[in-house]
Enzyme design. Structure first.
Site, short mmCIF file in Angstrom:
data_model
loop_
_atom_site.label_atom_id
_atom_site.label_comp_id
_atom_site.label_asym_id
_atom_site.label_seq_id
_atom_site.Cartn_x
_atom_site.Cartn_y
_atom_site.Cartn_z
N GLY A 14 0.68 -1.09 -0.09
CA GLY A 14 0.03 0.04 0.25
C GLY A 14 0.81 1.29 0.10
N ASN A 16 1.79 3.00 -2.61
CA ASN A 16 1.11 4.07 -3.36
C ASN A 16 -0.06 4.62 -3.02
OD1 ASN A 16 2.49 4.25 -6.16
ND2 ASN A 16 2.67 2.19 -5.90
N ASN A 109 -4.18 2.51 -13.48
CA ASN A 109 -3.07 1.43 -12.86
C ASN A 109 -2.06 2.17 -12.87
OD1 ASN A 109 -2.31 -1.14 -11.81
ND2 ASN A 109 -1.40 -1.50 -14.03
N HIS A 111 2.16 0.83 -13.06
CA HIS A 111 2.84 -0.30 -13.34
C HIS A 111 4.27 0.08 -13.30
CE1 HIS A 111 3.61 -4.36 -15.19
NE2 HIS A 111 4.65 -3.50 -16.03
C1 GRF Z 1 4.03 -1.22 -7.20
O1 GRF Z 1 5.27 -1.43 -7.66
C2 GRF Z 1 2.96 -1.30 -8.23
O2 GRF Z 1 3.52 -0.31 -9.55
C3 GRF Z 1 2.82 -2.70 -8.84
O3 GRF Z 1 2.35 -3.02 -7.45
C4 GRF Z 1 3.29 -2.50 -6.48
C5 GRF Z 1 2.65 -2.13 -5.43
O4 GRF Z 1 3.07 -1.45 -4.30
N1 GRF Z 1 1.39 -2.43 -9.55
P1 GRF Z 1 2.38 -0.94 -2.98
O5 GRF Z 1 1.46 -2.01 -2.57
O6 GRF Z 1 1.73 0.42 -3.57
O7 GRF Z 1 3.41 -0.35 -2.16
#
Ligand code: GRF
Length: 212
Positions: A14, A16, A109, A111
């Site tokens: 989490g 992000n 999304n 990525h």
């Molecule tokens: C990130 O690297 C994102 O790009 C990918 O999954 C990961 C999630 O990380 N889709 P977090 O849960 O937000 O720390």
């Protein structure tokens, strides 16, 4: 203009989600988080949402006969909470066509690669390192039925260093993810994204405010 109501789907750490909540709190992203949904009860992301008093739900695959049914339940919950945009922030499952139909043009999304390189999987940073690219990065894109193939909103590049491990490269990329995801949500919230085929045109800020 009222703040955009955002639903966030998470599966794990989490960070992000945290970056988005922090950018909203700082007034940099004109949005509010209406609901966080996790497909795993033990996702640390849920604790981050709880710490901010944000509504959260666990909707696990095992409680439904199919991924389609599970995601329809997630879409219904998001609609009940008035979500206008859905952000996949580390959601570890492919989104179904029915879910996308519930939020047409309203799912984005993040990525961890410069798409279209190293799309489609959950190990983009390792694949980039193994391939030997000298530059990698991250992409925020609209989600379509073509996994990781939707129109690109923002990208950020980082160098690959001689002594990088998967972890060190992933950490460098993650720092940029935390910058571009909240920025993309803000652009969406302000109506500044225009999709023209594969291209996303970013309109200039209408109020003369500085771009962030
Ligand atoms: C990130 O690297 C994102 O790009 C990918 O999954 C990961 C999630 O990380 N889709 P977090 O849960 O937000 O720390």
């Amino acid at each position: 203009m009222s703040a955009l109501r955002v639903g966030v789907l998470v599966s794990g750490r989490g960070s992000n989600l945290q970056a988005l909540m922090d950018a909203i709190a700082r007034g940099e992203t004109h949005a509010e988080i209406a609901l966080v949904v996790s497909n795993h009860a033990d996702a640390y992301a849920l604790r981050r949402a709880e710490a901010r008093g944000i509504p959260r739900l666990v909707i696990e695959r095992r409680d439904f006969p199919s991924r389609r049914a599970q995601q329809l339940a997630i879409a219904a919950a998001l609609q009940r909470h008035g979500a206008e945009l859905v952000v996949l922030a580390g959601f570890d499952r492919v989104i179904t066509a029915d879910f996308l139909a519930a939020f047409p043009g309203r799912v984005i999304n993040i990525h961890p690669s410069l798409l279209p390189s190293f799309g489609g999987g959950l190990h983009a940073q390792a694949e980039a390192l193994a391939y030997g690219v000298k530059v990698s990065g991250c992409t925020v894109h609209f989600v379509t039925n073509d996994v990781d193939g939707g129109p690109i909103i923002l990208q950020a590049a980082v160098p690959v260093m001689e002594d990088d491990s998967v972890d060190s490269l992933a950490a460098r990329i993650l720092e940029q993810e935390h910058a571009i995801l909240p920025r993309a949500v803000d652009l969406f919230a302000r109506g500044r994204l225009v999709v023209e085929g594969r291209r996303v045109r970013i309109l200039p800020a209408s109020d003369g405010a500085a771009d962030n």
